[in-house]
Scaffold this motif. Structure first.
Motif, PDB file in Angstrom:
ATOM      1  N   LEU A 236       4.135   5.749  -5.266  1.00 55.64           N
ATOM      2  CA  LEU A 236       4.244   5.767  -6.725  1.00 55.64           C
ATOM      3  C   LEU A 236       3.205   6.725  -7.323  1.00 55.64           C
ATOM      4  O   LEU A 236       3.508   7.496  -8.249  1.00 55.64           O
ATOM      5  CB  LEU A 236       4.035   4.343  -7.268  1.00 55.64           C
ATOM      6  N   LEU A 237       1.965   6.696  -6.776  1.00 59.25           N
ATOM      7  CA  LEU A 237       0.950   7.646  -7.230  1.00 59.25           C
ATOM      8  C   LEU A 237       1.394   9.082  -6.977  1.00 59.25           C
ATOM      9  O   LEU A 237       1.214   9.970  -7.814  1.00 59.25           O
ATOM     10  CB  LEU A 237      -0.364   7.383  -6.501  1.00 59.25           C
ATOM     11  N   GLN A 238       2.000   9.300  -5.826  1.00 56.04           N
ATOM     12  CA  GLN A 238       2.417  10.654  -5.467  1.00 56.04           C
ATOM     13  C   GLN A 238       3.504  11.157  -6.408  1.00 56.04           C
ATOM     14  O   GLN A 238       3.488  12.307  -6.844  1.00 56.04           O
ATOM     15  CB  GLN A 238       2.903  10.670  -4.010  1.00 56.04           C
ATOM     16  N   ARG A 239       4.461  10.286  -6.753  1.00 60.01           N
ATOM     17  CA  ARG A 239       5.557  10.732  -7.634  1.00 60.01           C
ATOM     18  C   ARG A 239       5.081  10.888  -9.074  1.00 60.01           C
ATOM     19  O   ARG A 239       5.477  11.833  -9.771  1.00 60.01           O
ATOM     20  CB  ARG A 239       6.705   9.714  -7.565  1.00 60.01           C
ATOM     21  N   ARG A 240       4.241   9.967  -9.556  1.00 59.21           N
ATOM     22  CA  ARG A 240       3.884   9.960 -10.976  1.00 59.21           C
ATOM     23  C   ARG A 240       2.815  11.002 -11.316  1.00 59.21           C
ATOM     24  O   ARG A 240       2.864  11.625 -12.384  1.00 59.21           O
ATOM     25  CB  ARG A 240       3.408   8.568 -11.367  1.00 59.21           C
TER      26      ARG A 240
ATOM     27  N   ALA B  38      -6.835  16.224  -4.698  1.00 58.51           N
ATOM     28  CA  ALA B  38      -6.361  14.862  -4.971  1.00 58.51           C
ATOM     29  C   ALA B  38      -4.932  14.694  -4.470  1.00 58.51           C
ATOM     30  O   ALA B  38      -4.583  13.671  -3.865  1.00 58.51           O
ATOM     31  CB  ALA B  38      -6.451  14.570  -6.466  1.00 58.51           C
ATOM     32  N   ASP B  39      -4.067  15.714  -4.707  1.00 53.60           N
ATOM     33  CA  ASP B  39      -2.692  15.639  -4.177  1.00 53.60           C
ATOM     34  C   ASP B  39      -2.708  15.567  -2.659  1.00 53.60           C
ATOM     35  O   ASP B  39      -1.905  14.834  -2.054  1.00 53.60           O
ATOM     36  CB  ASP B  39      -1.895  16.864  -4.635  1.00 53.60           C
ATOM     37  N   GLN B  40      -3.615  16.312  -2.049  1.00 49.39           N
ATOM     38  CA  GLN B  40      -3.697  16.283  -0.589  1.00 49.39           C
ATOM     39  C   GLN B  40      -4.139  14.908  -0.095  1.00 49.39           C
ATOM     40  O   GLN B  40      -3.592  14.368   0.878  1.00 49.39           O
ATOM     41  CB  GLN B  40      -4.664  17.353  -0.106  1.00 49.39           C
ATOM     42  N   TYR B  41      -5.122  14.315  -0.761  1.00 50.36           N
ATOM     43  CA  TYR B  41      -5.577  12.992  -0.353  1.00 50.36           C
ATOM     44  C   TYR B  41      -4.458  11.950  -0.495  1.00 50.36           C
ATOM     45  O   TYR B  41      -4.282  11.081   0.355  1.00 50.36           O
ATOM     46  CB  TYR B  41      -6.778  12.566  -1.195  1.00 50.36           C
ATOM     47  N   ILE B  42      -3.708  12.041  -1.601  1.00 54.37           N
ATOM     48  CA  ILE B  42      -2.597  11.095  -1.791  1.00 54.37           C
ATOM     49  C   ILE B  42      -1.552  11.292  -0.691  1.00 54.37           C
ATOM     50  O   ILE B  42      -0.992  10.317  -0.158  1.00 54.37           O
ATOM     51  CB  ILE B  42      -1.986  11.279  -3.191  1.00 54.37           C
ATOM     52  N   ALA B  43      -1.252  12.564  -0.340  1.00 52.06           N
ATOM     53  CA  ALA B  43      -0.287  12.828   0.731  1.00 52.06           C
ATOM     54  C   ALA B  43      -0.771  12.256   2.046  1.00 52.06           C
ATOM     55  O   ALA B  43       0.008  11.695   2.823  1.00 52.06           O
ATOM     56  CB  ALA B  43      -0.037  14.340   0.853  1.00 52.06           C
ATOM     57  N   PHE B  44      -2.093  12.378   2.316  1.00 51.09           N
ATOM     58  CA  PHE B  44      -2.633  11.788   3.532  1.00 51.09           C
ATOM     59  C   PHE B  44      -2.447  10.270   3.530  1.00 51.09           C
ATOM     60  O   PHE B  44      -2.097   9.664   4.551  1.00 51.09           O
ATOM     61  CB  PHE B  44      -4.120  12.120   3.653  1.00 51.09           C
TER      62      PHE B  44
ATOM     63  N   VAL C  55       0.839  -1.205   0.000  1.00 50.90           N
ATOM     64  CA  VAL C  55       0.000   0.000   0.000  1.00 50.90           C
ATOM     65  C   VAL C  55       0.869   1.246   0.000  1.00 50.90           C
ATOM     66  O   VAL C  55       0.650   2.195  -0.761  1.00 50.90           O
ATOM     67  CB  VAL C  55      -0.939  -0.012   1.221  1.00 50.90           C
ATOM     68  N   ALA C  56       1.890   1.261   0.860  1.00 51.92           N
ATOM     69  CA  ALA C  56       2.753   2.438   0.949  1.00 51.92           C
ATOM     70  C   ALA C  56       3.500   2.655  -0.360  1.00 51.92           C
ATOM     71  O   ALA C  56       3.641   3.791  -0.834  1.00 51.92           O
ATOM     72  CB  ALA C  56       3.741   2.268   2.105  1.00 51.92           C
ATOM     73  N   SER C  57       3.991   1.567  -0.974  1.00 51.83           N
ATOM     74  CA  SER C  57       4.750   1.710  -2.217  1.00 51.83           C
ATOM     75  C   SER C  57       3.884   2.282  -3.338  1.00 51.83           C
ATOM     76  O   SER C  57       4.296   3.198  -4.058  1.00 51.83           O
ATOM     77  CB  SER C  57       5.317   0.352  -2.636  1.00 51.83           C
ATOM     78  N   PHE C  58       2.652   1.743  -3.493  1.00 49.42           N
ATOM     79  CA  PHE C  58       1.802   2.245  -4.570  1.00 49.42           C
ATOM     80  C   PHE C  58       1.316   3.664  -4.295  1.00 49.42           C
ATOM     81  O   PHE C  58       1.162   4.467  -5.220  1.00 49.42           O
ATOM     82  CB  PHE C  58       0.611   1.300  -4.769  1.00 49.42           C
ATOM     83  N   CYS C  59       1.086   4.009  -3.025  1.00 48.15           N
ATOM     84  CA  CYS C  59       0.711   5.392  -2.703  1.00 48.15           C
ATOM     85  C   CYS C  59       1.848   6.342  -3.044  1.00 48.15           C
ATOM     86  O   CYS C  59       1.634   7.431  -3.608  1.00 48.15           O
ATOM     87  CB  CYS C  59       0.330   5.514  -1.231  1.00 48.15           C
TER      88      CYS C  59
END
Length: 593
Positions: free
Chosen positions: A318-322, A331-337, A312-316
């Motif tokens: 990955l979403l944050q970087r990509r 959406a960026d805030q939700y991903i950061a959370f 979960v942490a790795s894919f989150c």
């Protein structure tokens, strides 16, 4: 038979006596409070009014004399410097009159005398001092001396007489206050003596009443009960004294009649109790097994959660970087959370794993040099200390039996806590010391940080217990729980010293080696009081613990920064013993800045 028919109960008699004594004592206490208030009032007037008034009256006379002497000297010499005492005296006079005026609000007679002194002094300056000074400046000293005659001297003598009357009035008020103090003091003593007599008389009455109403009836009842206890179950029990004791005798008589019947029931009850004890023993064994299973479950659950959480942490991440910046801000805030929550969960799981490993994965106890442990701790905390500009010092520490990785983890957590919970703009100073108390080493980690309030002293050792938000101080709240578990695993205890004036002092104990205890006892029995310190050790308050000689108690360095404590508790992240270590530095005191 009712209580009314048998007379007053013991409670009613005692309450009646205490009520009478209480009313008398309350009345005496009220009188004493009134007298004491008057005494304080007179004492306050004596110390803060009439006493200073007497001194200021003398200073006022001196100021007037300085003026008169200065004017006469100026009339003779014509030197302007001779008028300096006159000017100073005038200023001092005005200052003293204002000060005296503030103190004589309750003394109208003294205020009238003060007004007379002020008026006569002003008249003397207007009719004598000012004309003499003006004549010297205009016509010379010869003409000015002609203005000073018997009339001017008599006028100044009137001023002095007025000051004397002012001083006499102050003395009279002072003596009146002193007499009032003596009178109220004597009255207070008399009231205290009366109160003591009331207490003594009440105590005597109470003793006599207890002897007649309690001791004798209880003794007779006890003798009868003793006969029954010795096997005479047919002996009739009768009571005397207050209604309570008579009722007690009736109850004991009823109990006597049931003793024979109850013997069989007692045997049956004993058998049931033995069965219950057996069941309790089984439940205790089951509880031990359950606790062991729960600890195993915590370890397994934490271990098994690592893999899905890592995914979960790795894919989150990955979403944050990509997709950072490609979606909207929310959406960026939700991903950061999500990333922050996954990372925090990983830290919590790692800490829970570390906590569950304590006592499970053991390498066995060995003799551990705590000085080497502190050197390792200094290496592991070096980065954090450099960022905080922290200074770490320690006195000579002993050698104990334990597991070196766990002890390193223990002290690393404490030092990290001290560095983390520092005061703003104050460089952290951390000191570790040890002293031998009976057969245990008491080790202290002292800092100059924000401190711990006494009400939080017990809460901080509870697992995941935090008294700060994670934004204020990072961490999971398990560090001090790990500290407590390590200390208890080694047979010690840990607590917060709430009497520390600055910062925080966390103390824990570890069992001492028999050689250290014997050496300490031998040193204490020596007639010359030699503590057995190693020869050549220049560090007062420490000895070579590696040679089996106990280290003396060592205080913090004199350069430790002081500061107020904050109403907060602390926690620390779990520090692991497999981090980078640093070598030990020889010497009675190690310092890492």
């Amino acid at each position: 038979m009712t209580a009314v028919g048998r007379g007053w109960t013991l409670r009613q008699r005692v309450v009646g006596l205490l009520a009478v004594v209480g009313v008398l004592l309350i009345g005496l206490a009220a009188a004493e409070a009134t007298v004491a208030a008057r005494n304080r009032s007179h004492t306050d007037a004596l110390l803060t009014r009439t006493g200073p008034l007497r001194v200021q009256a003398q200073e006022l006379l001196n100021a007037l004399l300085d003026q008169e002497t200065s004017v006469r000297g100026y009339a003779v010499s014509g030197d302007r410097q001779d008028l300096v005492p006159y000017d100073d005296g005038v200023r001092q006079e005005q200052k003293l009159i204002e000060s005296i005026g503030r103190l004589v609000d309750d003394y109208p007679g003294i205020r009238r005398e003060l007004d007379v002194v002020r008026a006569q002094a002003e008249q003397w300056r207007r009719t004598v001092a000012v004309p003499v000074i003006t004549t010297v400046q205009r016509d010379g000293t010869t003409a000015a001396q002609g203005l000073i005659d018997d009339r001017t001297r008599q006028q100044f003598d009137q001023v002095r007489a007025s000051v004397a009357r002012l001083d006499a009035g102050i003395i009279a008020e002072r003596e009146a206050n002193a007499r009032s103090i003596r009178q109220t003091g004597n009255l207070l003593v008399v009231l205290l003596v009366i109160a003591a007599l009331v207490v003594v008389v009440a105590g005597a009455l109470l003793l006599v009443s207890l002897e007649r109403m309690v001791v004798r009836p209880l003794t007779g009842l006890a003798d009868q009960v003793r006969e029954v206890a010795e096997g005479d179950y047919q002996h009739h029990i009768s009571g005397s004294g207050p209604p309570e004791f008579q009722q007690l005798a009736d109850d004991v008589e009823a109990m006597r009649r049931k003793i024979a019947k109850d013997l069989t029931e007692v045997r049956e009850a004993r058998e049931r109790i033995e069965w219950v004890n057996t069941q309790l023993q089984k439940q205790a064994e089951e509880l031990v097994r359950s606790n062991r299973d729960l600890e195993q479950f915590a370890y397994v659950a934490s271990h098994d959660l690592q893999e899905p959480l890592r995914k979960v942490a790795s894919f989150c991440q990955l979403l944050q970087r990509r997709y950072a910046g490609q979606l909207d801000d929310r959406a960026d805030q939700y991903i950061a959370f999500a990333v922050d929550g996954a990372q925090r969960m990983q830290r919590l799981i790692n800490d829970l794993l570390a906590f569950s490993r304590i006592g499970r994965l053991t390498t066995g106890f060995t003799e551990v040099d705590m000085n080497k442990v502190m050197a390792d701790v200094a290496g592991q905390t070096e980065v954090a200390r450099q960022q905080a500009e922290a200074e770490l010092t320690w006195s000579e520490l002993p050698t104990i039996r334990g597991e070196e990785p766990l002890l390193t983890n223990l002290l690393t957590n404490l030092v990290s806590n001290s560095v983390k919970f520092r005061r703003p703009d104050v460089p952290p100073r951390v000191h570790v010391s040890a002293r031998l108390v009976d057969d245990e080493w008491e080790i202290t980690c002292q800092d100059n940080g924000i401190g711990i309030e006494p009400e939080f002293a017990d809460k901080i050792f509870v697992i995941f217990q935090r008294l700060h938000s994670k934004d204020a101080y990072p961490g999971t709240g398990i560090g001090l729980a790990i500290v407590k578990k390590i200390v208890e695993y080694h047979g010690g205890r840990v607590w917060v010293d709430t009497d520390t004036e600055e910062g925080t002092a966390i103390r824990f104990t570890l069992p001492a080696l028999p050689g250290d205890v014997e050496a300490a006892r031998a040193a204490a029995e020596e007639p010359d009081g030699d503590t057995g310190a190693t020869e050549g050790d220049e560090s007062p308050g420490s000895t070579d613990a590696g040679e089996g000689v106990p280290a003396r108690p060592t205080d913090m360095d004199d350069t430790a920064t002081t500061g107020p404590t904050a109403d907060t508790a602390r926690d620390a992240d779990d520090q692991r013993p497999d981090q980078a270590t640093s070598g030990r530095t020889d010497g009675a005191r190690e310092t890492v800045g």
